[in-house]
Design an enzyme around this catalytic site. Structure first.
Site, PDB file in Angstrom:
ATOM      1  N   LEU A 125       0.699  -1.252  -0.069  1.00  0.00           N
ATOM      2  CA  LEU A 125       0.049   0.114   0.051  1.00  0.00           C
ATOM      3  C   LEU A 125       0.900   1.050   0.108  1.00  0.00           C
ATOM      4  O   LEU A 125       0.449   2.342  -0.405  1.00  0.00           O
ATOM      5  CB  LEU A 125      -1.073  -0.051   1.126  1.00  0.00           C
ATOM      6  CG  LEU A 125      -2.077  -1.144   1.365  1.00  0.00           C
ATOM      7  CD1 LEU A 125      -2.631  -1.215   2.693  1.00  0.00           C
ATOM      8  CD2 LEU A 125      -2.896  -1.075  -0.052  1.00  0.00           C
TER       9      LEU A 125
ATOM     10  N   GLY B 172       6.124   3.582   4.504  1.00  0.00           N
ATOM     11  CA  GLY B 172       6.083   4.656   5.657  1.00  0.00           C
ATOM     12  C   GLY B 172       7.552   4.881   5.963  1.00  0.00           C
ATOM     13  O   GLY B 172       8.775   4.336   5.315  1.00  0.00           O
ATOM     14  N   GLY B 173       7.735   5.897   6.958  1.00  0.00           N
ATOM     15  CA  GLY B 173       9.268   6.040   7.412  1.00  0.00           C
ATOM     16  C   GLY B 173      10.035   5.050   7.855  1.00  0.00           C
ATOM     17  O   GLY B 173      11.160   4.935   7.699  1.00  0.00           O
ATOM     18  N   PHE B 174       9.225   4.181   8.486  1.00  0.00           N
ATOM     19  CA  PHE B 174       9.900   2.985   9.138  1.00  0.00           C
ATOM     20  C   PHE B 174       9.330   1.786   8.930  1.00  0.00           C
ATOM     21  O   PHE B 174       9.354   0.971   9.663  1.00  0.00           O
ATOM     22  CB  PHE B 174      10.398   3.173  10.530  1.00  0.00           C
ATOM     23  CG  PHE B 174       9.349   4.281  11.421  1.00  0.00           C
ATOM     24  CD1 PHE B 174       8.214   3.531  11.604  1.00  0.00           C
ATOM     25  CD2 PHE B 174       9.646   5.356  11.287  1.00  0.00           C
ATOM     26  CE1 PHE B 174       7.199   4.180  12.392  1.00  0.00           C
ATOM     27  CE2 PHE B 174       8.679   6.106  11.825  1.00  0.00           C
ATOM     28  CZ  PHE B 174       7.568   5.745  12.567  1.00  0.00           C
ATOM     29  N   GLY B 175       8.871   1.346   7.569  1.00  0.00           N
ATOM     30  CA  GLY B 175       7.995   0.141   7.491  1.00  0.00           C
ATOM     31  C   GLY B 175       7.547   0.093   6.097  1.00  0.00           C
ATOM     32  O   GLY B 175       7.084   1.395   5.533  1.00  0.00           O
TER      33      GLY B 175
ATOM     34  N   VAL C 145       4.075  -0.646   4.254  1.00  0.00           N
ATOM     35  CA  VAL C 145       2.487  -0.923   4.515  1.00  0.00           C
ATOM     36  C   VAL C 145       1.973  -1.992   3.477  1.00  0.00           C
ATOM     37  O   VAL C 145       2.068  -1.582   2.364  1.00  0.00           O
ATOM     38  CB  VAL C 145       1.842   0.148   4.663  1.00  0.00           C
ATOM     39  CG1 VAL C 145       0.361  -0.061   5.310  1.00  0.00           C
ATOM     40  CG2 VAL C 145       2.687   1.148   5.595  1.00  0.00           C
TER      41      VAL C 145
ATOM     42  N   LYS D   3       1.466  -2.503   8.933  1.00  0.00           N
ATOM     43  CA  LYS D   3       3.070  -2.100   8.633  1.00  0.00           C
ATOM     44  C   LYS D   3       3.846  -2.889   9.531  1.00  0.00           C
ATOM     45  O   LYS D   3       3.990  -3.171  10.553  1.00  0.00           O
ATOM     46  CB  LYS D   3       3.073  -0.538   9.285  1.00  0.00           C
ATOM     47  CG  LYS D   3       4.317   0.108   9.527  1.00  0.00           C
ATOM     48  CD  LYS D   3       4.418   1.091  10.334  1.00  0.00           C
ATOM     49  CE  LYS D   3       3.837   2.413   9.472  1.00  0.00           C
ATOM     50  NZ  LYS D   3       3.925   3.757  10.014  1.00  0.00           N
TER      51      LYS D   3
ATOM     52  N   ASP E  86       5.353  14.651  13.159  1.00  0.00           N
ATOM     53  CA  ASP E  86       5.440  14.444  11.673  1.00  0.00           C
ATOM     54  C   ASP E  86       4.305  14.725  10.936  1.00  0.00           C
ATOM     55  O   ASP E  86       3.856  13.855   9.972  1.00  0.00           O
ATOM     56  CB  ASP E  86       6.213  13.074  11.464  1.00  0.00           C
ATOM     57  CG  ASP E  86       6.665  12.635  10.091  1.00  0.00           C
ATOM     58  OD1 ASP E  86       7.067  13.952   9.258  1.00  0.00           O
ATOM     59  OD2 ASP E  86       6.963  11.716   9.698  1.00  0.00           O
TER      60      ASP E  86
END
Ligand SMILES: *[C@@H]1O[C@H](CO)[C@@H](O)[C@H](O)[C@H]1NC(C)=O
Ligand SMILES: *[C@@H]1O[C@H](CO)[C@@H](O)[C@H](O)[C@H]1NC(C)=O
Ligand SMILES: *[C@@H]1O[C@H](CO)[C@@H](O)[C@H](O)[C@H]1NC(C)=O
Ligand SMILES: *[C@@H]1O[C@H](CO)[C@@H](O)[C@H](O)[C@H]1NC(C)=O
Ligand SMILES: *[C@@H]1O[C@H](CO)[C@@H](O)[C@H](O)[C@H]1NC(C)=O
Ligand SMILES: *[C@@H]1O[C@H](CO)[C@@H](O)[C@H](O)[C@H]1NC(C)=O
Ligand SMILES: *[C@@H]1O[C@H](CO)[C@@H](O)[C@H](O)[C@H]1NC(C)=O
Ligand SMILES: *[C@@H]1O[C@H](CO)[C@@H](O)[C@H](O)[C@H]1NC(C)=O
Ligand SMILES: *[C@@H]1O[C@H](CO)[C@@H](O)[C@H](O)[C@H]1NC(C)=O
Ligand SMILES: *[C@@H]1O[C@H](CO)[C@@H](O)[C@H](O)[C@H]1NC(C)=O
Length: 874
Positions: free
Chosen positions: A572, A575-578, A580, A593, A693
């Site tokens: 999808l 993200g900044g750390f994963g 999705v 995520k 953020d």
């Protein structure tokens, strides 16, 4: 005139026995359509021909009808025909850049297909049209096209283009290197019109080995001319044209005593320029009381060459081309005792090949790709030009006639395997690269981050592994690159992949900030790393009253995650750390995520996020459905937000496949909803939570376009004591970062207010936070400059087409500008922002009712925004 044309029809028979083989250095002699891969020495000339198979990968091998064979040299017996494709090209490699070549193509139909119908097609040399091929006879002669040309790369492309008038074919291609010192033009290449051996002894043409340069010399007779000759050899001496003695030892002379030799140039149009070479050698040993003096005139200009020397060739030519339509007249001078002579004539027409071929490094890279991956499509000839035939999947820059460069390469769904080709690294002007839906393996190459012009990279749905190069992630984070790497099951898409040792790693975006600042952050990171743990404990403690909620959440095992996401089938987003992924659990759509728990930093963030979300519950915040944490793997399950993030809907980004233009009312509602989510975090939570953020990609939209704030992973709990600031590692996204926070490293909820207003400006203007132009103008700078100019009209997204209540827009802009105040204390609270936005929305809705009563067109034309909106007096 017509006489000269007809003579092209002479059947060319070259009954020349090879006396001694002469040097064929630099010759390229291609027998098109030959099946036998071994080369052969042609029987009458000794020229070594090779099959064309290594120069082309399309077309079919064919043979002329046997009845025509005996009249022609062997290289014309076979041919290659091209029933498939519009443009088919030979690529002749390993020629010398900057060498002058005589390039010759021959076409002998010979009823190879038994149809007896003569095709018409076009001949191209690289990017430029060379000539039209219009066959006029089945087998009485072969059609020959010759050009003297200097390639500017190490290859030439010879292309045949089907124009719907029959199947193109070709019989032979020959390249002969020539000296740079003759056949010079001011500009352009020289296409051969005629090359006559005047006053010949018989009806015979000559070529190699008589002519060391393998020029074809055609016999030329005329009724009013007669011929004289010598049996002696004409010395090449200082004759740079290296004319064959057999041609120069015969000459034409007028039949009538005082007659002159006349030779007309054709006149196709006024812009054609002709280059004429008159080759003359004295073939009679003159007595002292004899003389042969003559003048050459053309278009009123008269030239008298110096006396001829017995058995020596002279070539008369002019340095600039001639306009056609007039005769060359060679006439004796009054005191000459002998008539004028002419031994050979060549006439060329200038071809201006204006369009440059694609820059060779780009073309070479594409050729390499083609040979490595066998990508067929229509990949032949020059990759970019002519545009009509450019390679499928490519876009090229166009800069006048300059060499085109490849700017976009789309190899999506091409069934490619192996590593991502290194050759792409040479496409330095590449802006868009799409390799999605292939079967590429190996790692995401480092060189992609070196391609400074890249804006969009799509590597989705491959089998890539390893980690995405840090620089690519950084570029993606700061908005300079749109990177899609989804559905590569073994790919790690985080900055911290393979950097396990780095404790308390600085958040990605910060790493891209200038050196000194980064250093400062590092120090801060180390210092606050200790404090951080303490505070987290504190935060955990403060969550205990809410722990009853935890039972509602579900904890999942890793194998359940695999099942829910169907082995991470659909990405999808990033993200900044994963990454999705889409998932389905008990019939409920979820967004999963996936984090890698290997990094300490992310493990902590993971906890922070779980703890936060377990406490936080609001209709404008994405809710956590469950999580997975089995020590090595970690994942969070959120409610599924069908319409993705806000940014794709307001910025018209390429990734946005839903092209709904959000109306002003929807925009306001979304802005309000996001503001409500933020307000709840600031005012509704005890202790308050700073999101840290806030940005348009962190505002997600569900199937009803209801907005929810997401990615609270960077949030930190406020300390419960009375401190107004909390120092922490600077996190967030450039473009949205509060300058005060950025400078001081001090954080409070007003930092979110600052970031929020960037979102609001994006919503109003439809522009990205940081313009992707060279100036990288920040949106607030841009809006301020527009306001200063009093140009409020152009702040509003043009796609709204003026469909909004001006007062409500005005209010929203004003509100956004209020949040900009560098001093955080002067910025409004989120509760004020929410109140203001409610008013805006009410105003817009009121207009909505009114506008039902009046027609759209009246409303639009009566709207004059520049007068209704005043610049901010702030
Ligand atoms: C190919 O040509 C060579 C030389 O002309 C000849 O010796 C050989 O027999 C030919 N091979 C075939 C399969 O025709
Ligand atoms: C070919 O030669 C020309 C002029 O000598 C030069 O400008 C061009 O860069 C060369 N191209 C290549 C591919 O070597
Ligand atoms: C001139 O050319 C004609 C036609 O080829 C030939 O018959 C004749 O012998 C030639 N005459 C001389 C003097 O070479
Ligand atoms: C050729 O020119 C000379 C000198 O001008 C003249 O004497 C002679 O009669 C001319 N011959 C013919 C056939 O016209
Ligand atoms: C006139 O000649 C020039 C130069 O050969 C050529 O490029 C152009 O196409 C010609 N124009 C026409 C109308 O034939
Ligand atoms: C030139 O001289 C030769 C003898 O050397 C003579 O036969 C001939 O008639 C002369 N020709 C002319 C044109 O004077
Ligand atoms: C013939 O006349 C030209 C001038 O027209 C002169 O330059 C040349 O020297 C003369 N040649 C002879 C052999 O008289
Ligand atoms: C890139 O281009 C350079 C010079 O044109 C060439 O030497 C090099 O081999 C090329 N690299 C690749 C990977 O094709
Ligand atoms: C991709 O490659 C793998 C392993 O080489 C193979 O099993 C799979 O079928 C390939 N997939 C496609 C779509 O070609
Ligand atoms: C984005 O990040 C890349 C890689 O770190 C950097 O080279 C570039 O200057 C950054 N651009 C902006 C606008 O921050």
């Amino acid at each position: 005139m017509s006489g000269t044309y007809k003579l092209l029809g002479v059947s060319l028979l070259f009954f020349i026995l090879v006396v001694h083989a002469k040097d064929q250095a630099g010759f390229i002699s291609i027998d098109c359509g030959r099946l036998n891969s071994s080369s052969y020495s042609e029987g009458t000339t000794g020229i070594i021909y090779v099959s064309d198979t290594s120069f082309i990968d399309s077309g079919e091998s064919k043979f002329i009808s046997s009845e025509y064979k005996e009249d022609y040299q062997q290289q014309l017996w076979s041919l290659r025909s091209f029933p498939q494709g519009t443009r088919n090209c030979y690529k002749i490699n390993n020629i010398k850049n900057g060498t002058k070549y005589l390039i010759r193509t021959s076409f002998l139909y010979g009823n190879y297909d038994g149809q007896g119908t003569l095709p018409e097609f076009e001949l191209y040399l690289g990017a430029n049209m060379w000539d039209s091929i219009k066959l006029e006879t089945v087998g009485s002669y072969s059609l020959v096209k010759e050009i003297i040309h200097i390639p500017l790369q190490n290859y030439i492309d010879v292309c045949l283009v089907n124009i719907g008038l029959g199947t193109p074919f070709i019989s032979s291609i020959e390249l002969r290197p020539l000296s740079l010192s003759y056949y010079k033009t001011q500009t352009g290449s020289l296409a051969l019109l005629y090359r006559w051996d005047t006053g010949p002894k018989g009806n015979r043409g000559y070529r190699y080995p008589r002519d060391v340069n393998d020029r074809f010399w055609y016999p030329y007779h005329r009724e009013d001319w007669t011929n004289i000759s010598t049996s002696l050899t004409i010395e090449p001496d200082d004759d740079i044209y290296q004319l064959p003695s057999v041609v120069m030892s015969t000459a034409a002379t007028p039949k009538s005593e005082n007659g002159s030799l006349e030779y007309w140039l054709p006149k196709d149009n006024n812009s054609a320029r002709y280059y004429v070479y008159l080759h003359i050698a004295e073939v009679e040993n003159l007595q002292p009381n004899q003389s042969r003096r003559f003048t050459v005139s053309y278009g009123g200009e008269v030239f008298e060459p110096k006396s001829l020397v017995f058995k020596q060739s002279t070539t008369l030519f002019s340095r600039s081309g001639h306009v056609g339509g007039q005769p060359f007249i060679i006439s004796r001078t009054p005191n000459s005792t002998l008539p004028p002579i002419i031994n050979a004539i060549e006439v060329y027409v200038v071809k201006q090949f204006l369009q440059s071929d694609t820059l060779q490094t780009d073309a070479d890279a594409m050729t390499k790709l083609k040979s490595t991956y066998g990508v067929k499509k229509n990949w032949q000839g020059d990759p970019c030009v002519p545009e009509l035939y450019s390679w499928e999947g490519l876009n090229c820059s166009k800069d006048g006639y300059d060499p085109p460069r490849i700017t976009s390469l789309n190899l999506s769904s091409s069934g490619l395997t192996g590593e991502i080709p290194f050759a792409i690294s040479n496409l330095t002007m590449l802006e868009v690269l799409d390799l999605s839906y292939n079967n590429f393996t190996g790692s995401v190459p480092e060189f992609l981050s070196k391609l400074t012009n890249l804006r969009i990279v799509n590597l989705e749905k491959n089998n890539l592994n390893g980690s995405v190069p840090v620089q690519l992630i950084e570029k993606s984070n700061n908005g300079t690159l749109e990177l899609s790497v989804g559905q590569n099951p073994n790919l790690c898409v985080s900055v911290s992949c393979g950097k396990k040792k780095k404790k308390n790693a600085v958040v990605p975006v910060v790493a891209s900030v200038s050196g000194t600042f980064a250093l400062l952050v590092m120090v801060a990171a180390i210092y606050f790393g200790v404090k951080h743990k303490r505070k987290l404990k504190h935060a955990e403690r403060s969550t205990t009253p809410y722990s009853s909620l935890e039972s509602k959440k579900r904890q999942f095992t890793w194998s359940e995650i695999l099942r829910i996401t169907n082995n991470f089938e659909r990405v999808l987003g990033q993200g900044g750390f994963g990454t999705v992924f889409y998932g389905l659990t008990d019939g409920t759509e979820v967004a999963v995520k996936v984090l890698s728990a290997s990094s300490v930093q992310r493990y902590q963030q993971f906890h922070a996020e779980v703890n936060l979300l377990m406490r936080v519950h609001h209709r404008n915040l994405t809710s956590l459905i469950g999580y997975c944490n089995d020590g090595t793997n970690a994942a969070l399950l959120y409610e599924y937000m069908a319409n993705g993030n806000l940014k794709t809907h307001i910025s018209g980004s390429a990734a946005n496949k839903i092209s709904i233009i959000l109306k002003w009312e929807d925009r306001l509602r979304i802005a309000l909803e996001a503001a409500q989510g933020l307000e709840y975090m600031h005012a509704g939570c005890k202790p308050p939570i700073v999101h840290r953020d806030v940005k348009s990609t962190n505002i997600l939209l569900n199937e009803n376009f209801q907005a929810k704030l997401s990615d609270l992973g960077l949030s930190k709990l406020f300390p419960a004591d009375n401190q107004t600031h909390v120092s922490t590692v600077v996190a967030g996204t450039l473009g949205y970062l509060d300058p005060e926070y950025y400078m001081s490293n001090w954080l409070n909820e007003k930092s979110d207010v600052y970031s929020y207003r960037v979102v609001l400006l994006e919503i109003i203007s439809g522009r990205p936070a940081v313009a992707k132009t060279h100036e990288k103008t920040h949106i607030s700078t841009w809006v301020s400059s527009m306001l200063a100019k009093g140009d409020i009209k152009s702040i509003v997204d043009r796609r709204l087409q003026g469909n909004f209540d001006t007062n409500s827009v005005w209010k929203a802009v004003e509100l956004a500008m209020a949040c900009v105040s560098p001093a955080s204390t002067k910025r409004p609270m989120m509760s004020q922002v929410v109140a203001e936005l409610r008013d805006c929305l009410a105003a817009e809705r009121a207009r909505g009712w009114k506008s039902h009563e009046i027609s759209d067109s009246i409303e639009l034309s009566s709207l004059n925004m520049t007068t209704e909106l005043r610049p901010v007096a702030r």
